[in-house]
Design a protein around this motif. Structure first.
Motif, mmCIF file in Angstrom:
data_model
loop_
_atom_site.group_PDB
_atom_site.id
_atom_site.type_symbol
_atom_site.label_atom_id
_atom_site.label_comp_id
_atom_site.label_asym_id
_atom_site.label_seq_id
_atom_site.Cartn_x
_atom_site.Cartn_y
_atom_site.Cartn_z
ATOM 1 N N SER A 14 51.119 -44.887 19.046
ATOM 2 C CA SER A 14 52.347 -44.197 19.443
ATOM 3 C C SER A 14 53.529 -44.721 18.632
ATOM 4 N N THR A 36 48.360 -33.095 21.027
ATOM 5 C CA THR A 36 47.395 -33.292 22.120
ATOM 6 C C THR A 36 47.881 -34.327 23.139
ATOM 7 N N ALA A 38 50.568 -34.268 24.531
ATOM 8 C CA ALA A 38 51.274 -33.491 25.562
ATOM 9 C C ALA A 38 50.336 -33.061 26.686
ATOM 10 N N ARG A 93 58.018 -35.752 28.922
ATOM 11 C CA ARG A 93 58.623 -36.743 28.011
ATOM 12 C C ARG A 93 59.316 -37.869 28.762
ATOM 13 N N GLN A 118 41.118 -28.210 23.256
ATOM 14 C CA GLN A 118 41.575 -28.619 21.924
ATOM 15 C C GLN A 118 40.719 -27.988 20.832
ATOM 16 N N ASP A 133 42.084 -39.405 18.945
ATOM 17 C CA ASP A 133 40.638 -39.265 18.681
ATOM 18 C C ASP A 133 40.328 -37.926 18.034
#
Ligand code: DC
Length: 227
Positions: A14, A36, A38, A93, A118, A133
């Motif tokens: 991050s 992703t 999110a 967020r 995804q 990943d």
């Protein structure tokens, strides 16, 4: 630029600038940017709102069938997240959601629950997808894989700057400690831990500014795709 269907996987810790860089690169290439993190944040938010302990695998798993998580991409490339029909793109967020997202993302049931969502997105269009990943698990066949990172202190410095600009400054030491805790969680979980895929190209942006980092990413992608 005419292009065939392709996927770019961008993984990394991050605060490495994955989302802002991937969003900008997607715009430049005219493809979809998929964030992703999110979707894990949306599950984290659901747990937070329901008072579910994000480390309690059974409780989180029990909540999943009741949830409706939807990801939408508008024409201008913005991604919005919907939780049970409500637009939660802002709420995910919130700082307290980060740790919840990190905790729920360690649960195998959560990862399985989100995997197909995804993959479907990447099947339907060319994407640049960021996460932890993507190159190792979600899109192992991605045409381009990038592992984007920067020194923890530099990532914390950038995060502090961002928070300051948003009018919500926080002490550097606190931000750094939290960032390191999240790194540790993401890298040491049993399922799909954050690691560089064997065929991923390492992009270290510690000493690069945004424009230089973007150029680096575009060069890697264009070279890999022969554009
Ligand atoms: O990228 P982010 O900070 O928005 O991600 C939130 C959390 O979700 C992060 O702690 C790790 C997790 N995550 C994950 O496990 N796998 C992904 N593909 C994306 C995010």
């Amino acid at each position: 630029m005419s292009m065939k269907h392709f996927a770019v996987a961008v993984d990394g810790p991050s605060g490495a600038g994955k989302s802002s860089l991937a969003r900008s690169v997607a715009r430049e290439l005219g493809i979809t940017y998929a964030d992703t993190g999110a979707i894990y944040r949306s599950i984290g938010l659901a747990a937070l709102r329901r008072g579910v302990d994000p480390h309690d695998a059974a409780a989180v798993e029990g909540m999943l069938p009741e949830l409706s998580i939807r990801m939408e991409h508008s024409e201008d490339g913005e991604q919005r997240m919907y939780l049970d029909g409500e637009d939660v793109s802002g709420d995910i967020r919130l700082p307290e959601v980060s740790m919840y997202a990190s905790a729920v993302s360690a649960l195998p049931a959560v990862r399985t629950f989100l995997l197909e969502m995804q993959r479907r997105l990447a099947r339907e269009q060319s994407v640049i997808m960021d996460g932890r990943d993507i190159g190792t698990v979600v899109l192992p066949e991605a045409e381009v894989k990038i592992y984007l990172t920067a020194a923890a202190e530099e990532r914390a410095r950038r995060r502090c700057l961002e928070l300051e600009q948003r009018g919500t400054p926080r002490p550097f030491d606190e931000v750094l400690a939290e960032l390191k805790e999240r790194d540790w969680n993401d890298m040491h979980r049993d399922v799909a831990p954050l690691r560089q895929a064997e065929d991923a190209i390492l992009a270290d942006t510690t000493s690069l500014d945004f424009a230089q980092s973007k150029t680096l990413l575009l060069n890697i992608i264009r070279e890999k795709l022969g554009l």
